[in-house]
Enzyme design. Structure first.
Site, PDB file in Angstrom:
ATOM      1  N   TYR A 147      10.749  17.615  61.059  1.00 37.29           N
ATOM      2  CA  TYR A 147      11.019  17.194  62.447  1.00 37.29           C
ATOM      3  C   TYR A 147      12.308  17.828  62.969  1.00 37.29           C
ATOM      4  O   TYR A 147      12.358  18.322  64.096  1.00 37.29           O
ATOM      5  CB  TYR A 147      11.100  15.672  62.460  1.00 37.29           C
ATOM      6  CG  TYR A 147      11.222  15.014  63.816  1.00 37.29           C
ATOM      7  CD1 TYR A 147      10.103  14.810  64.615  1.00 37.29           C
ATOM      8  CD2 TYR A 147      12.450  14.549  64.281  1.00 37.29           C
ATOM      9  CE1 TYR A 147      10.202  14.168  65.847  1.00 37.29           C
ATOM     10  CE2 TYR A 147      12.565  13.900  65.505  1.00 37.29           C
ATOM     11  CZ  TYR A 147      11.431  13.711  66.281  1.00 37.29           C
ATOM     12  OH  TYR A 147      11.541  13.066  67.489  1.00 37.29           O
ATOM     13  N   LYS A 151      12.480  20.266  66.144  1.00 38.90           N
ATOM     14  CA  LYS A 151      13.244  19.868  67.330  1.00 38.90           C
ATOM     15  C   LYS A 151      14.402  20.837  67.601  1.00 38.90           C
ATOM     16  O   LYS A 151      14.740  21.086  68.757  1.00 38.90           O
ATOM     17  CB  LYS A 151      13.749  18.426  67.163  1.00 38.90           C
ATOM     18  CG  LYS A 151      12.630  17.382  67.163  1.00 38.90           C
ATOM     19  CD  LYS A 151      11.954  17.333  68.522  1.00 38.90           C
ATOM     20  CE  LYS A 151      10.830  16.314  68.607  1.00 38.90           C
ATOM     21  NZ  LYS A 151      10.177  16.305  69.924  1.00 38.90           N
TER      22      LYS A 151
END
Ligand code: NDP
Length: 241
Positions: A147, A151
Site C-alpha cells: 500500500y 500510494k
C-alpha cells in the site's frame, strides 16, 4: 457551470462523500464501484447519482466503462481517482497476490483511468484530475509495503502528469488523508484503533469523509488553475512532510 465528473469508488466511504458534494454543487456525477451492488443501489436510490460497475485494475474494463459514461453523460472533465484497497501483511509474510492486488488497484488504475480521458481533456484545454493517495504513502507504514509503495507511486504519478499537462489547462493533484472514519478504517480492530491509532492523531479523532470532499471541491474549482502537482495532507496533524 457544472462539469461531467467521474469518481472511482464513488459509492462508499470517502468517494461517496466526494460524489455527493460534487452533485450538490451542480456537477453531473458518475460514481464507479467494483462489486458491492447493495451499497451502490442504496447510494443511487438516496442520491439519484448514476452508478457504474467495473474493476479499475483492468485497462479494458476502464476503457469500456469510461466510453459508456461519456456516451451517457458527455466528456469527462473532472476525474477523481479515489478507489483503493488494502491487503495488509508484514512483508516477510506477504503473498504475491496481496502485493499485486494492491499495486494494480491503487496504482495501475491511474494509468487505466487517466489514459482514456487525457486526450479529450487536452483537446478541450480543461481538466481536473485528483488522486486520493494516503499519509502512509508519504511516511510508510508497518504491514503496508504494498500500500505504501502504491500510494507513494501515486504521488510521483500526479507530479509527472501535472508537468506534462500544465499548459493545457489541466491540473493534477493528490490528497493524502490520514485516518478517516470509513469502513476501511472500521476494519481495524477496536482496541488497535483506540490504543494505537487515536493517540497518534494530535487533533484527537478520526477524520470525516466530508473533510476530504471539501478539499476535492476546492481543487476542482475552475478558478484553481494554479494549483497543480500538489499533495495536500489532511491528517489531523499526524504527519507533516
Ligand atoms: P472504502 O473501502 O470505504 O471504499 C472503497 C471504494 O472503492 C468502494 O466504493 C469500492 O467499491 C471501490 N473499489 C475498491 N476496489 C475497486 C476496484 N477494483 N474497482 C472499482 N472500485 C473499487 O474506502 P475509503 O473510502 O476508506 O478509501 C477511499 C480512498 O482513500 C482509497 O484510495 C484509500 O486508500 C484512501 N485512503 C483512505 C483512508 C482512510 O482512513 N479511510 C486513509 C488514507 C487514504 P465496492 O463498494 O464495490 O466495494
Amino acid at each position: 457551470m457544472g462539469h461531467v465528473v467521474l469518481v472511482t469508488g464513488g459509492t462508499r466511504g470517502i468517494g461517496a462523500a466526494v460524489s455527493r458534494s460534487l452533485h450538490a454543487a451542480g456537477h453531473t456525477v458518475a460514481a464507479n464501484y467494483a462489486s458491492n451492488d447493495a451499497a451502490a443501489a442504496k447510494f443511487k436510490e438516496e442520491t439519484g447519482i448514476a452508478v457504474y460497475k467495473w474493476d479499475i485494475s483492468s485497462f479494458d474494463a476502464c476503457a469500456a466503462g469510461i466510453k459508456q459514461v461519456e456516451a451517457d453523460l458527455g466528456p469527462i472533465e473532472i476525474l477523481v481517482n479515489n478507489a483503493g484497497i488494502t491487503r495488509d501483511a508484514m512483508f516477510h509474510r506477504m503473498s504475491v497476490e496481496q502485493w499485486t492486488a494492491v499495486i494494480n488497484t491503487n496504482l495501475s488504475s491511474l494509468f487505466n483511468m487517466c489514459r482514456p480521458v487525457i486526450d479529450g481533456m487536452r483537446e478541450r484545454n480543461f481538466g481536473r484530475i485528483i488522486v486520493i493517495s494516503s499519509m502512509n504513502g508519504q511516511k510508510g507504514q508497518i504491514g503496508q509495503t504494498n500500500y505504501s509503495a502504491a500510494k507513494a507511486g501515486e504521488i510521483g504519478f500526479i507530479k509527472a502528469l501535472a508537468l506534462e499537462n500544465a499548459k493545457k489547462g489541466i491540473t493534477v493533484n493528490a490528497i493524502c488523508p490520514g485516518y478517516i472514519g470509513t469502513e476501511m478504517v472500521q476494519a481495524v480492530p477496536k482496541d488497535v484503533l483506540e490504543k494505537s491509532i487515536l493517540p497518534l492523531i494530535p487533533v484527537g479523532r478520526l477524520g470525516d469523509p466530508d473533510e476530504i470532499a471539501r478539499a476535492v471541491m476546492f481543487l476542482v474549482d475552475d478558478k484553481e488553475g494554479f494549483i497543480t502537482g500538489a499533495s495536500i495532507s489532511i491528517n489531523g496533524g499526524q504527519y507533516m512532510p
